[in-house]
Design a protein around this motif. Structure first.
Motif, PDB file in Angstrom:
ATOM      1  N   VAL A 179      22.112  13.207  36.163  1.00  0.00           N
ATOM      2  CA  VAL A 179      23.022  13.391  34.773  1.00  0.00           C
ATOM      3  C   VAL A 179      22.044  12.712  33.903  1.00  0.00           C
ATOM      4  O   VAL A 179      21.726  12.855  32.765  1.00  0.00           O
ATOM      5  CB  VAL A 179      24.194  12.948  34.894  1.00  0.00           C
ATOM      6  N   LEU A 180      21.595  11.431  34.319  1.00  0.00           N
ATOM      7  CA  LEU A 180      20.626  10.657  33.727  1.00  0.00           C
ATOM      8  C   LEU A 180      19.397  11.237  33.371  1.00  0.00           C
ATOM      9  O   LEU A 180      19.089  11.087  31.891  1.00  0.00           O
ATOM     10  CB  LEU A 180      20.299   9.107  34.380  1.00  0.00           C
ATOM     11  N   SER A 181      18.706  11.780  34.315  1.00  0.00           N
ATOM     12  CA  SER A 181      17.522  12.630  33.965  1.00  0.00           C
ATOM     13  C   SER A 181      17.669  13.553  32.950  1.00  0.00           C
ATOM     14  O   SER A 181      16.866  13.951  32.125  1.00  0.00           O
ATOM     15  CB  SER A 181      17.019  13.355  35.224  1.00  0.00           C
ATOM     16  N   ALA A 182      18.697  14.471  32.948  1.00  0.00           N
ATOM     17  CA  ALA A 182      19.127  15.365  32.066  1.00  0.00           C
ATOM     18  C   ALA A 182      19.214  14.828  30.729  1.00  0.00           C
ATOM     19  O   ALA A 182      19.000  15.336  29.652  1.00  0.00           O
ATOM     20  CB  ALA A 182      20.355  16.271  32.519  1.00  0.00           C
ATOM     21  N   GLU A 183      19.963  13.751  30.588  1.00  0.00           N
ATOM     22  CA  GLU A 183      20.088  12.973  29.279  1.00  0.00           C
ATOM     23  C   GLU A 183      18.972  12.666  28.847  1.00  0.00           C
ATOM     24  O   GLU A 183      18.560  12.859  27.515  1.00  0.00           O
ATOM     25  CB  GLU A 183      21.162  12.005  29.565  1.00  0.00           C
ATOM     26  N   ARG A 184      18.028  12.153  29.222  1.00  0.00           N
ATOM     27  CA  ARG A 184      16.583  11.813  28.849  1.00  0.00           C
ATOM     28  C   ARG A 184      15.843  12.791  28.156  1.00  0.00           C
ATOM     29  O   ARG A 184      15.368  12.992  27.335  1.00  0.00           O
ATOM     30  CB  ARG A 184      15.862  10.888  29.916  1.00  0.00           C
ATOM     31  N   LYS A 185      16.086  14.099  29.074  1.00  0.00           N
ATOM     32  CA  LYS A 185      15.407  15.327  28.550  1.00  0.00           C
ATOM     33  C   LYS A 185      16.151  15.790  27.232  1.00  0.00           C
ATOM     34  O   LYS A 185      15.387  16.145  26.293  1.00  0.00           O
ATOM     35  CB  LYS A 185      15.625  16.467  29.475  1.00  0.00           C
ATOM     36  N   MET A 186      17.286  15.572  27.131  1.00  0.00           N
ATOM     37  CA  MET A 186      18.076  16.131  26.108  1.00  0.00           C
ATOM     38  C   MET A 186      17.762  15.128  24.746  1.00  0.00           C
ATOM     39  O   MET A 186      17.479  15.915  23.518  1.00  0.00           O
ATOM     40  CB  MET A 186      19.573  16.039  26.033  1.00  0.00           C
ATOM     41  N   ARG A 187      17.460  14.047  25.102  1.00  0.00           N
ATOM     42  CA  ARG A 187      17.201  13.124  23.902  1.00  0.00           C
ATOM     43  C   ARG A 187      15.711  13.353  23.233  1.00  0.00           C
ATOM     44  O   ARG A 187      15.506  13.354  22.183  1.00  0.00           O
ATOM     45  CB  ARG A 187      17.022  11.269  24.368  1.00  0.00           C
ATOM     46  N   LYS A 188      14.968  13.777  24.327  1.00  0.00           N
ATOM     47  CA  LYS A 188      13.603  14.304  23.763  1.00  0.00           C
ATOM     48  C   LYS A 188      13.736  15.565  22.936  1.00  0.00           C
ATOM     49  O   LYS A 188      13.015  16.078  22.142  1.00  0.00           O
ATOM     50  CB  LYS A 188      12.432  14.625  25.175  1.00  0.00           C
TER      51      LYS A 188
END
Length: 207
Positions: free
Chosen positions: A194-203
């Protein structure tokens, strides 16, 4: 693992935030606790839970706030009360709290109002905008750990999945961290995927 492989980052973050039990698997609880908003679908879903006999009591919370509720209603609680009554929920089933302006106040003031009606629930089903359910539940866990809570979500319409709303999902992730530090909610563990997905969303949604 299958979800992580098949889903994109938005779906992963949504799935994490929308923590809920399917309606058919919900037990009967002492009350349906409804977090007031301007979105009618929340009230409609709460009315469905009542009709399906998931509880015989409904608590609706929320002040006027900054949302453009219909001018004929003074608070979000009154707005939702009208909507659920249109769908068959009787006045006698309702407890309204009209002063709370955020999730923490919703929970604290809502339970205080219940107590003034000599209603002391030991179990509740929470009904809110689906991406807020994890924080709503975490607030109850912190403030009233002895109350057993379940969360119930409706299917969100496809038109909700637009950039502006997706950015608000990131804000919700921020609030989980912020309010845990303030001890408004219990600490919410966020899995690595989920943290990885969140970082991708922020980009994806970076200004």
């Amino acid at each position: 693992m299958g979800k992580e492989l098949r889903w994109g980052p938005i779906e992963i973050v949504l799935d994490f935030l929308i923590e809920h039990t399917l309606v058919e698997n919900l037990p009967v609880t002492d009350g349906i606790f409804v977090f007031g908003h301007i979105q009618p679908l929340v009230a409609h879903h709460a009315a469905r839970l009542w009709k399906e006999k998931k509880s015989d009591k409904m608590i609706i919370v929320g002040d006027k706030g900054n949302y453009p509720i219909p001018p004929t209603f003074s608070t979000k609680a009154d707005f939702y009360a009208a909507l659920v009554k249109e769908r068959g929920v009787p006045e006698s089933a309702l407890i309204l709290e009209r002063e709370s302006g955020n999730v923490l106040e919703n929970v604290l003031f809502g339970l205080k109002t219940c107590h003034t009606f000599d209603f002391f629930p030991k179990s509740l089903t929470l009904c809110a905008l689906p991406p807020l359910l994890k924080r709503c539940g975490a607030t109850f866990q912190k403030q009233f750990p002895d109350i057993l809570v379940y969360k119930s979500a409706f299917s969100m319409p496809s038109e909700w999945f637009v950039d502006g709303r997706m950015v608000r999902l990131l804000g919700e992730m921020d609030r989980l961290r912020k309010y845990a530090k303030k001890e408004d909610i219990v600490k919410v563990e966020i899995p690595k995927h989920v943290l990885s997905a969140e970082r991708k969303m922020r980009k994806m949604f970076a200004p």
